[in-house]
Motif scaffolding. Structure first.
Motif, PDB file in Angstrom:
ATOM      1  N   LYS A  63       0.836  -1.209   0.000  1.00 14.45           N
ATOM      2  CA  LYS A  63       0.000   0.000   0.000  1.00 14.45           C
ATOM      3  C   LYS A  63       0.869   1.256   0.000  1.00 14.45           C
ATOM      4  CE  LYS A  63      -3.563  -2.013   3.032  1.00 14.45           C
ATOM      5  NZ  LYS A  63      -4.350  -1.782   4.259  1.00 14.45           N
ATOM      6  N   TYR A  64       0.446   2.266  -0.734  1.00 20.90           N
ATOM      7  CA  TYR A  64       1.090   3.569  -0.589  1.00 20.90           C
ATOM      8  C   TYR A  64       1.021   4.009   0.867  1.00 20.90           C
ATOM      9  CZ  TYR A  64       1.558   4.345  -5.596  1.00 20.90           C
ATOM     10  OH  TYR A  64       1.942   4.239  -6.898  1.00 20.90           O
ATOM     11  N   PRO A  65       2.014   4.768   1.315  1.00 20.29           N
ATOM     12  CA  PRO A  65       1.916   5.326   2.668  1.00 20.29           C
ATOM     13  C   PRO A  65       0.814   6.394   2.706  1.00 20.29           C
ATOM     14  CG  PRO A  65       3.803   6.260   1.507  1.00 20.29           C
ATOM     15  CD  PRO A  65       3.232   5.201   0.598  1.00 20.29           C
ATOM     16  N   ASP A  66       0.339   6.657   3.895  1.00 22.28           N
ATOM     17  CA  ASP A  66      -0.619   7.757   4.057  1.00 22.28           C
ATOM     18  C   ASP A  66       0.073   9.071   3.696  1.00 22.28           C
ATOM     19  OD1 ASP A  66      -2.430   9.655   4.826  1.00 22.28           O
ATOM     20  OD2 ASP A  66      -2.286   9.231   6.975  1.00 22.28           O
ATOM     21  N   PRO A  67      -0.363   9.740   2.629  1.00 18.43           N
ATOM     22  CA  PRO A  67       0.326  10.974   2.217  1.00 18.43           C
ATOM     23  C   PRO A  67       0.163  12.118   3.213  1.00 18.43           C
ATOM     24  CG  PRO A  67      -1.649  10.622   0.887  1.00 18.43           C
ATOM     25  CD  PRO A  67      -1.472   9.390   1.723  1.00 18.43           C
ATOM     26  N   GLU A  68      -0.790  11.992   4.103  1.00 20.57           N
ATOM     27  CA  GLU A  68      -0.957  13.030   5.138  1.00 20.57           C
ATOM     28  C   GLU A  68      -0.125  12.723   6.381  1.00 20.57           C
ATOM     29  OE1 GLU A  68      -5.139  13.539   5.875  1.00 20.57           O
ATOM     30  OE2 GLU A  68      -5.520  14.266   3.842  1.00 20.57           O
ATOM     31  N   GLU A  91      11.430  13.833   4.715  1.00 24.47           N
ATOM     32  CA  GLU A  91      12.443  12.793   4.539  1.00 24.47           C
ATOM     33  C   GLU A  91      13.720  13.257   5.230  1.00 24.47           C
ATOM     34  OE1 GLU A  91      10.885  14.416   2.141  1.00 24.47           O
ATOM     35  OE2 GLU A  91       9.969  13.061   0.684  1.00 24.47           O
ATOM     36  N   ASN A 246       2.578  21.741   2.487  1.00 25.39           N
ATOM     37  CA  ASN A 246       1.664  20.943   1.661  1.00 25.39           C
ATOM     38  C   ASN A 246       1.565  21.440   0.228  1.00 25.39           C
ATOM     39  OD1 ASN A 246       0.999  19.114   3.675  1.00 25.39           O
ATOM     40  ND2 ASN A 246      -0.583  20.480   4.504  1.00 25.39           N
ATOM     41  N   ILE A 248       4.064  22.150  -1.703  1.00 28.82           N
ATOM     42  CA  ILE A 248       5.197  21.769  -2.553  1.00 28.82           C
ATOM     43  C   ILE A 248       5.808  20.409  -2.231  1.00 28.82           C
ATOM     44  CG2 ILE A 248       5.864  24.165  -3.015  1.00 28.82           C
ATOM     45  CD1 ILE A 248       8.252  23.679  -1.049  1.00 28.82           C
ATOM     46  N   ARG A 249       5.446  19.809  -1.110  1.00 32.31           N
ATOM     47  CA  ARG A 249       6.175  18.588  -0.737  1.00 32.31           C
ATOM     48  C   ARG A 249       5.784  17.405  -1.619  1.00 32.31           C
ATOM     49  NH1 ARG A 249       3.382  15.062   2.860  1.00 32.31           N
ATOM     50  NH2 ARG A 249       1.254  15.811   3.210  1.00 32.31           N
ATOM     51  N   ASN A 250       6.628  16.382  -1.615  1.00 34.29           N
ATOM     52  CA  ASN A 250       6.342  15.101  -2.260  1.00 34.29           C
ATOM     53  C   ASN A 250       5.438  14.357  -1.286  1.00 34.29           C
ATOM     54  OD1 ASN A 250       6.359  12.655  -3.603  1.00 34.29           O
ATOM     55  ND2 ASN A 250       8.528  12.226  -3.247  1.00 34.29           N
ATOM     56  N   HIS A 251       4.132  14.404  -1.546  1.00 30.97           N
ATOM     57  CA  HIS A 251       3.178  13.967  -0.526  1.00 30.97           C
ATOM     58  C   HIS A 251       3.357  12.505  -0.125  1.00 30.97           C
ATOM     59  CE1 HIS A 251       0.539  17.535  -0.117  1.00 30.97           C
ATOM     60  NE2 HIS A 251       1.124  17.852  -1.253  1.00 30.97           N
ATOM     61  N   PHE A 252       3.832  11.700  -1.059  1.00 31.70           N
ATOM     62  CA  PHE A 252       4.022  10.278  -0.741  1.00 31.70           C
ATOM     63  C   PHE A 252       5.501   9.971  -0.453  1.00 31.70           C
ATOM     64  CE2 PHE A 252       0.022  10.451  -3.000  1.00 31.70           C
ATOM     65  CZ  PHE A 252      -0.759   9.486  -2.389  1.00 31.70           C
ATOM     66  N   ASN A 255       8.138   6.914   3.538  1.00 27.74           N
ATOM     67  CA  ASN A 255       7.554   5.608   3.264  1.00 27.74           C
ATOM     68  C   ASN A 255       6.828   5.008   4.465  1.00 27.74           C
ATOM     69  OD1 ASN A 255       9.312   3.821   4.700  1.00 27.74           O
ATOM     70  ND2 ASN A 255      10.592   3.469   2.899  1.00 27.74           N
ATOM     71  N   ARG A 256       6.096   3.948   4.182  1.00 28.47           N
ATOM     72  CA  ARG A 256       5.209   3.337   5.159  1.00 28.47           C
ATOM     73  C   ARG A 256       5.980   2.812   6.375  1.00 28.47           C
ATOM     74  NH1 ARG A 256       0.018   1.159   5.616  1.00 28.47           N
ATOM     75  NH2 ARG A 256      -0.612   2.481   3.884  1.00 28.47           N
TER      76      ARG A 256
ATOM     77  N   GLU B  23      -6.728   6.419   3.296  1.00 27.65           N
ATOM     78  CA  GLU B  23      -6.783   6.610   4.742  1.00 27.65           C
ATOM     79  C   GLU B  23      -7.511   7.923   5.077  1.00 27.65           C
ATOM     80  OE1 GLU B  23      -4.019   6.045   3.056  1.00 27.65           O
ATOM     81  OE2 GLU B  23      -3.050   4.243   3.850  1.00 27.65           O
ATOM     82  N   ARG B  27     -10.926   8.545   7.189  1.00 23.86           N
ATOM     83  CA  ARG B  27     -11.026   9.463   8.330  1.00 23.86           C
ATOM     84  C   ARG B  27     -12.187  10.436   8.154  1.00 23.86           C
ATOM     85  NH1 ARG B  27      -5.218   9.025   8.074  1.00 23.86           N
ATOM     86  NH2 ARG B  27      -5.030  10.830   6.700  1.00 23.86           N
ATOM     87  N   ARG B  36      -9.472  -2.242  -1.189  1.00 23.95           N
ATOM     88  CA  ARG B  36      -8.632  -1.094  -1.543  1.00 23.95           C
ATOM     89  C   ARG B  36      -8.155  -1.306  -2.974  1.00 23.95           C
ATOM     90  NH1 ARG B  36      -4.534   2.305   2.088  1.00 23.95           N
ATOM     91  NH2 ARG B  36      -2.872   2.669   0.598  1.00 23.95           N
ATOM     92  N   GLU B  41      -2.356   0.065  -6.672  1.00 20.95           N
ATOM     93  CA  GLU B  41      -1.397  -0.734  -5.910  1.00 20.95           C
ATOM     94  C   GLU B  41      -1.550  -2.196  -6.356  1.00 20.95           C
ATOM     95  OE1 GLU B  41      -1.973   2.060  -1.927  1.00 20.95           O
ATOM     96  OE2 GLU B  41      -3.348   0.414  -2.358  1.00 20.95           O
ATOM     97  N   TYR B 123       1.177  19.114 -10.687  1.00 24.59           N
ATOM     98  CA  TYR B 123       1.416  19.719  -9.365  1.00 24.59           C
ATOM     99  C   TYR B 123       2.857  20.232  -9.249  1.00 24.59           C
ATOM    100  CZ  TYR B 123       2.549  19.270  -4.300  1.00 24.59           C
ATOM    101  OH  TYR B 123       3.009  19.456  -3.023  1.00 24.59           O
ATOM    102  N   HIS B 124       3.809  19.420  -9.699  1.00 27.77           N
ATOM    103  CA  HIS B 124       5.210  19.845  -9.617  1.00 27.77           C
ATOM    104  C   HIS B 124       5.479  21.021 -10.558  1.00 27.77           C
ATOM    105  CE1 HIS B 124       6.568  16.816  -6.863  1.00 27.77           C
ATOM    106  NE2 HIS B 124       6.265  15.803  -7.645  1.00 27.77           N
ATOM    107  N   ALA B 228       4.418  -0.273  -3.367  1.00 27.13           N
ATOM    108  CA  ALA B 228       4.022   1.144  -3.336  1.00 27.13           C
ATOM    109  C   ALA B 228       4.421   1.813  -2.027  1.00 27.13           C
ATOM    110  CB  ALA B 228       2.513   1.264  -3.547  1.00 27.13           C
ATOM    111  N   GLY B 229       4.419   1.049  -0.937  1.00 26.85           N
ATOM    112  CA  GLY B 229       4.721   1.639   0.369  1.00 26.85           C
ATOM    113  C   GLY B 229       6.170   1.952   0.601  1.00 26.85           C
ATOM    114  N   ARG B 231       8.424   3.413  -1.677  1.00 26.94           N
ATOM    115  CA  ARG B 231       8.821   4.658  -2.345  1.00 26.94           C
ATOM    116  C   ARG B 231      10.189   4.600  -2.998  1.00 26.94           C
ATOM    117  NH1 ARG B 231       5.737   5.154  -4.060  1.00 26.94           N
ATOM    118  NH2 ARG B 231       5.720   7.329  -4.589  1.00 26.94           N
ATOM    119  N   ASN B 250      17.813  15.320  -2.638  1.00 32.27           N
ATOM    120  CA  ASN B 250      18.031  15.072  -1.210  1.00 32.27           C
ATOM    121  C   ASN B 250      18.835  13.780  -1.131  1.00 32.27           C
ATOM    122  OD1 ASN B 250      17.881  14.718   1.569  1.00 32.27           O
ATOM    123  ND2 ASN B 250      15.668  14.344   1.612  1.00 32.27           N
TER     124      ASN B 250
END
Lengths: 370, 370
Positions: A63-68, A91, A246, A248-252, A255-256, B23, B27, B36, B41, B123-124, B228-229, B231, B250
Motif C-alpha cells: 500500500k502507498y503510505p498515508d500521504p498526510e 524525509e 503541503n 510543494i512537498r512530495n506527498h508520498f 515511506n510506510r 486513509e 477518516r 482497496r 497498488e 502539481y510539480h 508502493a509503500g 517509495r 536530497n
C-alpha cells in the motif's frame, strides 16, 4: 545541441555533494570501516519495539503510505502538546530544509547562517539560487548576538541556528535562545535546528510555542532515537508555516515503514532514556581516550565530541586520515577557526576500543608527517 | 506582519493536493475501506524475499542509507545493461518528477502533457512556477502525433508521455513510441513514464538506449513489484541528464530499507512473472464483473482497468460513490472526455468478490439518482 538545457540555476550548480558517505569512502579506498563513528549516528540503535513495528508494517508494504502522515503527526502533536496542523513530516531534516528554502528563498534572496554550520542547508540554498551570509563562530559557539545583529542589519529571509550545535557539540540555554528569537525581526524566518534536541541538557530547549509567527523548529529521529537509516524528521511551527509545506512537498515521500518506525520510537520514551545514558557514557569514553592522547575534548550536548587537536587544520586532518587508514571513520570541520578539531561520534564499546587502539598510531603518524 | 512572507511562487500556490489517500477518505467519511482497489497498488504484494530483505536490513537501521544508492544503481544498471551513471534513484517516480521539473523548467517555461494525464506531474510544474500545455486524449490513447506536433510548435522544455497510460490503461507499441521520440525536437526533454512498464505486453517498450540525449525513462517498484509503500522509483537516461539529479536531490532521501527492498525485488524475476500472471487474471476478473453489469471494460496494459460507464461523468461518479458507500475504494478520471470512466485496480480474489457484490447496488443507486 547535446540535449535539453538545464535552467540557469541548475546549469551553474556544482556537482559536489554535502557529504560523502562512509560506504563511498570504502568503495574508493578499499579500506573496510571497522568503527563507524563519523556520521553522528547512534550505534546503540533504536528501541527493539521499533524493529518489531517495522517488521509488522511489512505486511502492508504493497500500500502507498498515508500521504498526510496523519498517525505520525498526531503522535508528535500529542507528545509536544500542539495541534497536528502544527507538525510537518519530511524525509529527514535534510528534506525539510530543502522545502523551507524553496518556500522562502527566491533566487538572489538570503539565508543567514554560521560559517562552518550544517553544509546541507547551504547546498539547498545554493540549489535554489539563494545567497548565503555567514557569521563566524565565537569559539565553539554559534554567535547568537552576532547572528541577531546581522539579521536586523541584512534582513535575510531566513536565519539558521542549531541548538545543540553541529559540528561543535555546544549548546545555548533556553533563555539565550529565547532572547535570540526575540531579537530577530518578525519578517525573518528562524530555522531552529534541534536535531540533537533529545540529547540536550535540561534547560537547553525553550518550551514549544507555536504562537511565534516566524519560528520553525526541526527535530529528527536520526540521532537519539537511533534511526538515521529511516529518514524521518519533523518541523513544528505555526499553522501558516506548516501548512505551506503541503503546497510543494512530495506527498508520498515518507515511506510506510518510516512512518511506523517513528511512531514506535516516539512511544518508547523509556528506551530513549536508556539510549541517552549510553550516549552520555560513550561521550565520556571519547573524552577520556582523547585526553589520554594529549588532545582536548570539548563539552558536548550531542552524540559526538569535537576534539581540539592542538595544532592547525592540516594536523587535525592528518589524524583523521591516520584513523581512516585503520578503518576508524570520523569526520572534521573544514572551516578555518574550527578546522583544528576532529569530530568523533559515539558508539558501543567495541567502537570505542577501536578508537582507543587506533588514535595513538594516528597521532604518531601525524606528528611524523609534520 | 503575520510572519515571514513566502516566495511569490509559493504564495500563489493552491493548497490542494494531487491525491487524497484512502486513509484520509476513511477518516473523513467514517466508512472503513474493505476493498482497496483504487490507487493502482498491487494487493498481491512483493516477493517474500523482499520482506525477508527488509527485515534483515533493520539490523543496520541506525546507519544513514548510502547517499549514492550505489548497490541499487548497480543492480538496476546490470539489469538493463546500462552504466550505473545512467541510473538515478528517487523517492518514487513522484519524487523524480519533482526533480526533473526543477532541473528543466524555470518559472514561466512550459511542460507539454495530455489533458487528464498524471496530476502529480502538473502539481510539480505549477509548484515551480511553470506553465502547462495540454493535448487531448484520442479516445483512450495519449495522442502521440498531436503531442509531437505540439512539441515542434510550442518548443516546450519537457514533453510527458506515459506508456502504458494512466488513467486509461492503454499502450502504444515500441515502434510508435520510437517514432514519437524521433519526432520531438532535440531541445525538448522527453519524460517517458513507464511506471507500468513491467506489465506492458511484449513489444510495447522500446529497447533501452541511453544514447538519446533528450530522453529520460521512469520506472517504479510501486506497481508490478508490489512495493508502493516503499517509495522507490528510478530514471534511466544519458549520463548528462542523470548526473544533473545529483546537483539538487536530497542525497539521503531514499531510506535504507527501501534500497534493500528494491534490490531484492529486482533480483526475484520469477516472482515478478507470477505477479504478472495474478494481475492479468485479476484484470480479466474486473472485465468480467463490469461486463456482467452492463459496463464496458477497456483493454488494459496495467494493473487497473478503465471502465466506460456508458453515460456522462456525473453518472460514473455516482457509481464510484455507490461503491465507496460499500467500502469499495476506486478512483476515476475527472477530465471531460475521460470522465465517463471509472478506474478499478486489481486485487486478490476477496477484493474482486467485494467488487462483484457491490457493483450492482452501486449501479442501481446511480440509476435511481439519475
Amino acid at each position: 545541441m547535446t540535449g535539453p538545457r538545464l535552467t540557469d540555476i541548475a546549469e551553474n550548480l556544482p556537482e559536489t555533494v554535502p557529504f560523502v558517505g562512509p560506504e563511498a569512502i570504502e568503495r574508493r579506498t578499499g579500506i573496510r570501516t571497522r568503527a563507524r563513528i563519523g556520521a553522528n549516528e547512534s550505534g546503540f540503535g533504536p528501541s527493539p519495539k521499533v524493529i518489531e513495528a517495522i517488521k509488522a508494517a511489512t505486511e502492508w508494504i504493497w500500500k502507498y503510505p498515508d500521504p498526510e502522515n496523519y498517525d505520525l503527526r498526531v503522535a508528535i502533536a500529542d507528545f509536544h502538546n500542539v495541534s497536528p496542523d502544527e507538525v510537518a513530516i519530511g524525509e529527514g531534516v535534510d528534506g525539510l530544509m530543502g522545502l523551507i528554502v524553496r518556500l522562502f528563498i527566491a533566487p538572489g534572496e538570503t539565508l543567514l547562517t554560521s560559517l562552518g554550520a550544517y553544509p546541507t542547508l547551504n547546498y539547498h540554498v545554493i540549489g535554489h539560487g539563494g545567497r548565503l551570509e555567514f557569521v563566524p563562530y565565537r569559539g565553539p559557539f554559534e554567535d547568537l548576538d552576532a547572528l541577531a545583529e546581522a539579521a536586523r542589519r541584512l534582513k535575510p529571509r531566513i536565519v539558521y541556528v542549531a541548538n545543540p550545535d553541529n559540528p561543535m557539540g555546544s549548546f545555548w540555554s533556553a533563555a539565550d535562545i529565547e532572547r535570540f528569537i526575540a531579537a530577530v525581526p518578525d519578517e525573518t524566518l528562524i530555522m531552529l535546528d534541534e536535531a540533537y534536541g533529545e540529547l540536550a541538557p535540561d534547560g537547553a530547549l525553550p518550551a514549544i510555542d507555536t504562537g511565534k509567527a516566524n519560528l520553525l523548529r526541526l527535530r529528527s529521529f536520526s540521532k537519539a532515537y537511533g534511526l538515521a537509516g529511516i529518514r524521518v524528521g519533523y518541523a513544528i511551527g505555526p499553522k501558516r508555516l506548516i501548512g505551506a509545506f503541503n503546497r510543494i512537498r512530495n506527498h508520498f515521500g515518507v515511506n510506510r515503514l518510516a512512518q511506523a518506525a517513528a511512531i514506535a520510537a516516539l512511544a518508547d520514551q523509556d528506551y530513549l532514556q536508556s539510549a541517552r545514558a549510553s550516549i552520555s557514557a560513550a561521550r565520556e569514553r571519547i573524552a577520556g581516550i582523547t585526553r589520554a592522547n594529549g588532545l582536548t575534548p570539548l563539552p558536548s550536548a550531542t552524540n559526538f565530541v569535537a576534539v581540539d587537536c592542538g595544532r592547525d587544520g592540516a594536523y587535525a586532518l592528518k589524524i583523521l586520515e591516520g584513523l581512516a587508514q585503520q578503518g576508524v571513520f570520523i569526520r572534521k570541520p573544514g572551516t578555518p577557526g574550527l578546522d583544528h578539531h576532529i569530530r568523533i561520534s559515539v558508539g558501543p564499546e567495541p567502537d570505542m576500543a577501536l578508537l582507543e587502539a587506533a588514535l595513538p598510531k594516528a597521532i604518531e603518524a601525524a606528528q611524523g608527517a609534520a
